[in-house]
Structures are given as structure tokens and as C-alpha cells.
Design a protein around this motif. Sequence first.
Motif, PDB file in Angstrom:
ATOM      1  N   LEU A   1      -6.353   2.073  -7.127  1.00  0.00           N
ATOM      2  CA  LEU A   1      -6.176   3.387  -6.514  1.00  0.00           C
ATOM      3  C   LEU A   1      -7.512   3.851  -5.956  1.00  0.00           C
ATOM      4  O   LEU A   1      -8.521   3.863  -6.666  1.00  0.00           O
ATOM      5  N   ILE A   2      -7.499   4.241  -4.689  1.00  0.00           N
ATOM      6  CA  ILE A   2      -8.692   4.732  -4.025  1.00  0.00           C
ATOM      7  C   ILE A   2      -8.544   6.231  -3.808  1.00  0.00           C
ATOM      8  O   ILE A   2      -7.636   6.678  -3.104  1.00  0.00           O
ATOM      9  N   ASP A   3      -9.394   7.011  -4.451  1.00  0.00           N
ATOM     10  CA  ASP A   3      -9.465   8.471  -4.339  1.00  0.00           C
ATOM     11  C   ASP A   3      -8.258   9.171  -4.951  1.00  0.00           C
ATOM     12  O   ASP A   3      -7.244   8.559  -5.248  1.00  0.00           O
ATOM     13  N   GLY A   4      -8.419  10.495  -5.148  1.00  0.00           N
ATOM     14  CA  GLY A   4      -7.378  11.247  -5.849  1.00  0.00           C
ATOM     15  C   GLY A   4      -7.105  12.636  -5.344  1.00  0.00           C
ATOM     16  O   GLY A   4      -6.459  13.422  -6.026  1.00  0.00           O
ATOM     17  N   GLY A   5      -7.603  12.976  -4.171  1.00  0.00           N
ATOM     18  CA  GLY A   5      -7.306  14.281  -3.602  1.00  0.00           C
ATOM     19  C   GLY A   5      -8.013  15.433  -4.290  1.00  0.00           C
ATOM     20  O   GLY A   5      -8.880  15.246  -5.140  1.00  0.00           O
ATOM     21  N   LEU A   6      -7.631  16.636  -3.896  1.00  0.00           N
ATOM     22  CA  LEU A   6      -8.206  17.866  -4.432  1.00  0.00           C
ATOM     23  C   LEU A   6      -7.790  18.111  -5.880  1.00  0.00           C
ATOM     24  O   LEU A   6      -6.820  17.509  -6.364  1.00  0.00           O
TER      25      LEU A   6
ATOM     26  N   MET B   1       0.844  -1.174   0.000  1.00  0.00           N
ATOM     27  CA  MET B   1       0.000   0.000   0.000  1.00  0.00           C
ATOM     28  C   MET B   1       0.888   1.235   0.000  1.00  0.00           C
ATOM     29  O   MET B   1       1.902   1.280   0.684  1.00  0.00           O
ATOM     30  N   VAL B   2       0.468   2.216  -0.775  1.00  0.00           N
ATOM     31  CA  VAL B   2       1.147   3.499  -0.815  1.00  0.00           C
ATOM     32  C   VAL B   2       0.114   4.564  -0.503  1.00  0.00           C
ATOM     33  O   VAL B   2      -0.938   4.634  -1.149  1.00  0.00           O
ATOM     34  N   PHE B   3       0.410   5.397   0.498  1.00  0.00           N
ATOM     35  CA  PHE B   3      -0.443   6.519   0.848  1.00  0.00           C
ATOM     36  C   PHE B   3       0.240   7.771   0.312  1.00  0.00           C
ATOM     37  O   PHE B   3       1.319   8.130   0.773  1.00  0.00           O
ATOM     38  N   PHE B   4      -0.382   8.403  -0.661  1.00  0.00           N
ATOM     39  CA  PHE B   4       0.213   9.591  -1.263  1.00  0.00           C
ATOM     40  C   PHE B   4      -0.040  10.797  -0.373  1.00  0.00           C
ATOM     41  O   PHE B   4      -1.145  10.991   0.129  1.00  0.00           O
ATOM     42  N   ASP B   5       0.985  11.621  -0.192  1.00  0.00           N
ATOM     43  CA  ASP B   5       0.872  12.833   0.605  1.00  0.00           C
ATOM     44  C   ASP B   5       0.269  13.922  -0.275  1.00  0.00           C
ATOM     45  O   ASP B   5       0.972  14.613  -1.006  1.00  0.00           O
ATOM     46  N   ILE B   6      -1.052  14.036  -0.195  1.00  0.00           N
ATOM     47  CA  ILE B   6      -1.762  15.002  -1.037  1.00  0.00           C
ATOM     48  C   ILE B   6      -2.397  16.119  -0.229  1.00  0.00           C
ATOM     49  O   ILE B   6      -3.185  16.892  -0.746  1.00  0.00           O
ATOM     50  N   GLY B   7      -2.061  16.202   1.058  1.00  0.00           N
ATOM     51  CA  GLY B   7      -2.697  17.204   1.908  1.00  0.00           C
ATOM     52  C   GLY B   7      -4.071  16.709   2.308  1.00  0.00           C
ATOM     53  O   GLY B   7      -4.243  15.553   2.662  1.00  0.00           O
ATOM     54  N   GLN B   8      -5.067  17.574   2.222  1.00  0.00           N
ATOM     55  CA  GLN B   8      -6.434  17.188   2.589  1.00  0.00           C
ATOM     56  C   GLN B   8      -6.980  16.179   1.593  1.00  0.00           C
ATOM     57  O   GLN B   8      -6.768  16.291   0.402  1.00  0.00           O
ATOM     58  N   GLY B   9      -7.716  15.206   2.097  1.00  0.00           N
ATOM     59  CA  GLY B   9      -8.338  14.211   1.232  1.00  0.00           C
ATOM     60  C   GLY B   9      -7.640  12.878   1.348  1.00  0.00           C
ATOM     61  O   GLY B   9      -7.050  12.554   2.371  1.00  0.00           O
ATOM     62  N   GLU B  10      -7.677  12.136   0.270  1.00  0.00           N
ATOM     63  CA  GLU B  10      -7.194  10.764   0.311  1.00  0.00           C
ATOM     64  C   GLU B  10      -6.691  10.352  -1.063  1.00  0.00           C
ATOM     65  O   GLU B  10      -7.200  10.784  -2.076  1.00  0.00           O
ATOM     66  N   ALA B  11      -5.687   9.504  -1.079  1.00  0.00           N
ATOM     67  CA  ALA B  11      -5.214   8.839  -2.290  1.00  0.00           C
ATOM     68  C   ALA B  11      -4.354   7.657  -1.845  1.00  0.00           C
ATOM     69  O   ALA B  11      -3.269   7.857  -1.302  1.00  0.00           O
ATOM     70  N   THR B  12      -4.867   6.454  -2.035  1.00  0.00           N
ATOM     71  CA  THR B  12      -4.194   5.245  -1.582  1.00  0.00           C
ATOM     72  C   THR B  12      -4.089   4.246  -2.728  1.00  0.00           C
ATOM     73  O   THR B  12      -5.093   3.923  -3.359  1.00  0.00           O
ATOM     74  N   LEU B  13      -2.896   3.763  -2.965  1.00  0.00           N
ATOM     75  CA  LEU B  13      -2.662   2.745  -3.986  1.00  0.00           C
ATOM     76  C   LEU B  13      -2.439   1.407  -3.303  1.00  0.00           C
ATOM     77  O   LEU B  13      -1.587   1.281  -2.431  1.00  0.00           O
TER      78      LEU B  13
END
Length: 145
Positions: free
Chosen positions: A23-28, A1-13
Motif C-alpha cells: 500500500l502506497i500512502d493513506g490520504g488525509l 492495483m486498487v486506487f482508493f477514492d480518498i479525495g485529496q491525496g493518494e492511496a494505492t494498493l
Amino acid sequence: MVFFDIGQGEATLITGPLGTTFLIDGGLEGKGNEILVPQLTAMGIIQLDYLSSTHYHTDHIGGLDELINGGIGVTTVLDRGDTHVPNGQPFLDYQAAAAPMRQTVPSGMVVDLGGGATITCHAVDGILSDGTVLDLSGSPQEENA
């Protein structure tokens, strides 16, 4: 699993044992072009097997159209469909970019990631996988819930 540092929101591979990507979600807005496309490309990922939107708040879907339009191929997009959709431009952009690949997820759907790994959707739009219906209408957290 990779959690992308996108600030607010979510983006997880999530990558399955045999290489299936989800990939789950994509941030702002802006995070798809600024973070996701470059980092996925640097990881050697130019095609995602699955892309999913947990819900339609901008901090979860804003970067998904940028990802799709930015050169990362997507085989299947899973979301709750077109019920209770927002009227904002970020959703319309996501909806248009994902249209050819979109599938509405039924509660209880299991996605096979190969090698014995799976992802199970336990709730869609207030309907749990056991058939229980949660009425969240009118709740200030309706979309997050």
C-alpha cells in the motif's frame, strides 16, 4: 492495483502475482478509519506486506496511523527516514504507529512482489538511483518533488 477514492491525496494498493501486498500512502486524517480499514477488510486483507509513504504531506500520511492502529497488520513500512520531517501531529502520529516496522528506503531499492513483479524506488530525498543528487531545497514543491 486498487486506487482508493480518498479525495485529496493518494492511496494505492498493489498486489503481486503471488499475493504480496504493497500500500502506497493513506490520504488525509480520517481516511484510514473511514475508507482504508473498511475497504481492505472487505477485500479480505487484514495484513499488508509493505506500506510506504511517498512523502510526509498530511494528504499522504494522515490515514496511515489509523490503518496501523485500526487492525490492519503491517510487516514492513518503507519511507525516507527522519530527514526534513514536518513538525505537525499527523507526522508524529504516523512516526509513532509505524516505528516498529519502519525502514529507510535507499534509492535503487527493489521490492520483490513475487512471480516476477517488482517495485523499484528511483529517488529518495533528492538522490536518484544512478547517484545523481537533485537540490530541491527552497523550492515551493520540495516535499512533493
